[in-house]
Scaffold this motif. Structure first.
Motif, PDB file in Angstrom:
ATOM      1  N   ARG A   1       0.813  -1.221   0.000  1.00 54.86           N
ATOM      2  CA  ARG A   1       0.000   0.000   0.000  1.00 54.86           C
ATOM      3  C   ARG A   1       0.844   1.268   0.000  1.00 54.86           C
ATOM      4  O   ARG A   1       0.398   2.296  -0.493  1.00 54.86           O
ATOM      5  N   TRP A   2       2.009   1.198   0.581  1.00 56.53           N
ATOM      6  CA  TRP A   2       2.824   2.392   0.792  1.00 56.53           C
ATOM      7  C   TRP A   2       4.240   2.198   0.277  1.00 56.53           C
ATOM      8  O   TRP A   2       4.795   1.110   0.341  1.00 56.53           O
ATOM      9  N   LEU A   3       4.828   3.288  -0.183  1.00 55.81           N
ATOM     10  CA  LEU A   3       6.211   3.342  -0.621  1.00 55.81           C
ATOM     11  C   LEU A   3       6.891   4.382   0.258  1.00 55.81           C
ATOM     12  O   LEU A   3       6.357   5.478   0.437  1.00 55.81           O
ATOM     13  N   VAL A   4       8.036   4.048   0.822  1.00 57.35           N
ATOM     14  CA  VAL A   4       8.747   4.997   1.675  1.00 57.35           C
ATOM     15  C   VAL A   4       9.999   5.466   0.947  1.00 57.35           C
ATOM     16  O   VAL A   4      10.835   4.661   0.534  1.00 57.35           O
TER      17      VAL A   4
ATOM     18  N   ARG B   1       6.284   8.626   3.586  1.00 56.11           N
ATOM     19  CA  ARG B   1       5.428   7.564   3.091  1.00 56.11           C
ATOM     20  C   ARG B   1       4.505   8.091   1.989  1.00 56.11           C
ATOM     21  O   ARG B   1       3.829   9.101   2.169  1.00 56.11           O
ATOM     22  N   TRP B   2       4.493   7.388   0.873  1.00 57.48           N
ATOM     23  CA  TRP B   2       3.671   7.743  -0.284  1.00 57.48           C
ATOM     24  C   TRP B   2       2.764   6.561  -0.610  1.00 57.48           C
ATOM     25  O   TRP B   2       3.194   5.408  -0.585  1.00 57.48           O
TER      26      TRP B   2
ATOM     27  N   ARG C   1      -4.575  19.086 -13.045  1.00 58.35           N
ATOM     28  CA  ARG C   1      -4.303  17.917 -13.887  1.00 58.35           C
ATOM     29  C   ARG C   1      -3.544  16.861 -13.084  1.00 58.35           C
ATOM     30  O   ARG C   1      -3.870  15.676 -13.125  1.00 58.35           O
ATOM     31  N   VAL C   2      -2.537  17.287 -12.332  1.00 59.13           N
ATOM     32  CA  VAL C   2      -1.767  16.362 -11.503  1.00 59.13           C
ATOM     33  C   VAL C   2      -2.688  15.702 -10.482  1.00 59.13           C
ATOM     34  O   VAL C   2      -2.647  14.479 -10.283  1.00 59.13           O
ATOM     35  N   ASP C   3      -3.526  16.491  -9.844  1.00 57.89           N
ATOM     36  CA  ASP C   3      -4.422  15.968  -8.819  1.00 57.89           C
ATOM     37  C   ASP C   3      -5.399  14.942  -9.401  1.00 57.89           C
ATOM     38  O   ASP C   3      -5.618  13.883  -8.808  1.00 57.89           O
ATOM     39  N   LEU C   4      -5.961  15.233 -10.555  1.00 60.53           N
ATOM     40  CA  LEU C   4      -6.869  14.284 -11.203  1.00 60.53           C
ATOM     41  C   LEU C   4      -6.162  12.966 -11.504  1.00 60.53           C
ATOM     42  O   LEU C   4      -6.710  11.878 -11.270  1.00 60.53           O
ATOM     43  N   ALA C   5      -4.954  13.057 -12.037  1.00 63.56           N
ATOM     44  CA  ALA C   5      -4.206  11.843 -12.363  1.00 63.56           C
ATOM     45  C   ALA C   5      -3.877  11.050 -11.104  1.00 63.56           C
ATOM     46  O   ALA C   5      -4.020   9.816 -11.077  1.00 63.56           O
ATOM     47  N   LYS C   6      -3.448  11.738 -10.048  1.00 55.56           N
ATOM     48  CA  LYS C   6      -3.104  11.051  -8.796  1.00 55.56           C
ATOM     49  C   LYS C   6      -4.345  10.393  -8.184  1.00 55.56           C
ATOM     50  O   LYS C   6      -4.254   9.273  -7.675  1.00 55.56           O
ATOM     51  N   HIS C   7      -5.494  11.057  -8.241  1.00 54.24           N
ATOM     52  CA  HIS C   7      -6.734  10.439  -7.756  1.00 54.24           C
ATOM     53  C   HIS C   7      -7.084   9.210  -8.595  1.00 54.24           C
ATOM     54  O   HIS C   7      -7.486   8.180  -8.057  1.00 54.24           O
TER      55      HIS C   7
END
Length: 103
Positions: free
Chosen positions: A12-15, A20-21, A65-71
């Motif tokens: 679920r997470w990448l550090v 944590r991402w 645009r970044v936010d839409l892609a990340k969502h």
């Protein structure tokens, strides 16, 4: 409904550098991930260009645009592991449609 309880924090997470991402939703088909990552890259490039040009309107549009892609990728918004897979894929496809409409 949650995704299989065997899903671990490592899935679920990448550090990176102690931060944590959230990882991309692994249920998304490869072509959907590729389309969203393409939009993400273009958005990030547009953010850099807008900042260099000191254009706050263009920067806001690029950040959207970044936010839409990340969502769409599941990296922001509701935690993908807490939602049914069909809902997550539908959200990703809706993000692609909205991003494609932006040009």
């Amino acid at each position: 409904m949650t995704i299989d309880d065997a899903t671990t924090d490592g899935e679920r997470w990448l550090v990176i550098d102690g931060r944590r991402w959230r990882r991309t939703d692994p249920a998304l088909p490869d072509d959907v991930q590729a389309a969203l990552r393409s939009h993400l890259g273009r958005g990030r490039g547009a953010v850099r260009a807008a900042k260099a040009a000191k254009d706050p309107r263009a920067e806001a549009a690029a950040r959207r645009r970044v936010d839409l892609a990340k969502h769409g990728l599941g990296e922001r918004g509701p935690r993908w592991w807490d939602e049914p897979e069909d809902d997550r894929i539908a959200r990703a496809n809706a993000a692609i449609r909205e991003l494609d409409a932006l040009g």
